[in-house]
Design a protein around this motif. Structure first.
Motif, PDB file in Angstrom:
ATOM      1  N   GLU A 100       0.904  -1.094   0.149  1.00  0.00           N
ATOM      2  CA  GLU A 100      -0.003   0.030  -0.144  1.00  0.00           C
ATOM      3  C   GLU A 100       0.745   1.204   0.082  1.00  0.00           C
ATOM      4  OE1 GLU A 100      -3.221   0.658  -0.261  1.00  0.00           O
ATOM      5  OE2 GLU A 100      -4.432  -1.079   0.238  1.00  0.00           O
ATOM      6  N   ASP A 101       1.821   1.250   0.755  1.00  0.00           N
ATOM      7  CA  ASP A 101       2.992   2.203   0.772  1.00  0.00           C
ATOM      8  C   ASP A 101       3.504   2.616  -0.267  1.00  0.00           C
ATOM      9  OD1 ASP A 101       2.201   2.799   3.694  1.00  0.00           O
ATOM     10  OD2 ASP A 101       3.860   1.762   4.325  1.00  0.00           O
ATOM     11  N   THR A 125       2.441   1.690  -3.599  1.00  0.00           N
ATOM     12  CA  THR A 125       1.595   1.875  -4.609  1.00  0.00           C
ATOM     13  C   THR A 125       1.229   3.525  -4.513  1.00  0.00           C
ATOM     14  OG1 THR A 125      -0.338   1.315  -3.333  1.00  0.00           O
ATOM     15  CG2 THR A 125       0.440  -0.129  -5.022  1.00  0.00           C
ATOM     16  N   GLN A 126       1.019   3.980  -3.051  1.00  0.00           N
ATOM     17  CA  GLN A 126       0.523   5.489  -2.901  1.00  0.00           C
ATOM     18  C   GLN A 126       1.722   6.475  -2.969  1.00  0.00           C
ATOM     19  OE1 GLN A 126      -1.246   5.726   1.120  1.00  0.00           O
ATOM     20  NE2 GLN A 126      -2.464   4.037   0.670  1.00  0.00           N
ATOM     21  N   THR A 127       3.127   5.878  -2.595  1.00  0.00           N
ATOM     22  CA  THR A 127       4.154   6.735  -2.833  1.00  0.00           C
ATOM     23  C   THR A 127       4.613   6.764  -4.334  1.00  0.00           C
ATOM     24  OG1 THR A 127       5.044   5.930  -0.809  1.00  0.00           O
ATOM     25  CG2 THR A 127       6.696   7.072  -2.290  1.00  0.00           C
ATOM     26  N   LYS A 174       2.345   6.367  -6.673  1.00  0.00           N
ATOM     27  CA  LYS A 174       1.220   6.947  -7.446  1.00  0.00           C
ATOM     28  C   LYS A 174       0.797   5.936  -8.548  1.00  0.00           C
ATOM     29  CE  LYS A 174       1.179  11.799  -6.369  1.00  0.00           C
ATOM     30  NZ  LYS A 174       2.371  11.451  -5.224  1.00  0.00           N
ATOM     31  N   ALA A 197      -2.910  -2.587  -4.262  1.00  0.00           N
ATOM     32  CA  ALA A 197      -1.506  -3.024  -3.555  1.00  0.00           C
ATOM     33  C   ALA A 197      -1.520  -4.472  -3.691  1.00  0.00           C
ATOM     34  CB  ALA A 197      -1.484  -2.709  -2.069  1.00  0.00           C
TER      35      ALA A 197
END
Length: 243
Positions: free
Chosen positions: A27-28, A30-32, A34, A39
């Motif tokens: 998750e971290d 994919t978010q970092t 973008k 995830a």
């Protein structure tokens, strides 16, 4: 010979490294970065490539030689590259691999870990032997203020369990014979089979009720919690003292 050393695997033995932890790490990532992907989808895709590394890292070639050693960070960089290509996303394999390795330095100990380690430390030499990068393990131990008589990672040994080399190295560092040590781990191949092949008694911590693979060397004892270990260690020590 009396028991002189208790050797532990780390991840999924002393520290929780389950699927939920991995998905949180992804998750971290994919978010970092973008990334336009879930995830869990990235994790599942990445695992298909990462598993090939685990299957081949101890595979002998035609001359009986192991492949050139790779750290997890190197292997995971390659796996992320393949996963991003497979999913058609423009991500940074280098950053993703670094984030994955660093996340392992932040895993939480199981609730039965710290008390058990204190019990062992007061009676025998204690050590950790783990397939892990230094970048993951040493910050993890420092953060949790854990000290051992010997610490050996696959990166230091340039070898992965169940290769006998890494087990022999930890015995040499502890200055004990195989009969004077016991190994505790969660995987039947890397931990239990590897330790038994090296002549070390082995305890399988089977927290999730996994089935045994009877094609492998079998554990001397099986537990579901580290809370069960003190009684086993004291019985083994008593037996060894009378051998």
């Amino acid at each position: 010979m009396p028991l002189k050393a208790v050797i532990f695997d780390v991840y999924n033995t002393l520290f929780n490294n389950d699927a939920a932890n991995w998905i949180a790490t992804f998750e971290d990532i994919t978010q970092t970065q973008k990334l336009p992907v879930l995830a869990e989808e990235l994790w599942v895709t990445w695992r298909t490539f990462e598993s090939q590394f685990r299957l081949t890292r101890n595979a002998l070639d035609d001359q009986g030689k192991l492949p050139a050693f790779k750290t997890y960070q190197q292997a995971w960089y390659e796996a992320f590259g393949h996963a991003f290509e497979e999913l058609g996303v423009d991500g940074s394999p280098e950053q993703a691999a670094e984030m994955s390795v660093d996340a392992l330095a932040k895993r939480n100990p199981y609730q039965d870990t710290l008390q058990l380690l204190e019990f062992v430390k007061n009676r025998w030499k204690s050590a950790v032997l783990t397939n892990a990068d230094n970048r993951s393990l040493f910050p993890l131990l420092r953060y949790n203020e854990l000290e051992f008589d010997s610490i050996l990672t696959s990166e230091i040994a340039q070898s992965y369990k169940p290769d006998g080399k890494i087990f022999n190295n930890i015995l040499d560092d502890l200055d004990v014979l195989p009969d004077e040590a016991i190994y505790i781990g969660d995987t039947l191949l890397d931990d239990i089979h590897g330790a038994k092949a090296a002549g070390i008694s082995a305890v399988w911590i089977n927290r999730n009720g996994s089935d045994r693979d009877h094609s492998l060397l079998q554990p001397d004892n099986e537990i579901t919690s580290l809370n069960q270990l003190p009684e086993i260690l004291e019985k083994i020590n008593e037996i060894k003292c009378h051998d």
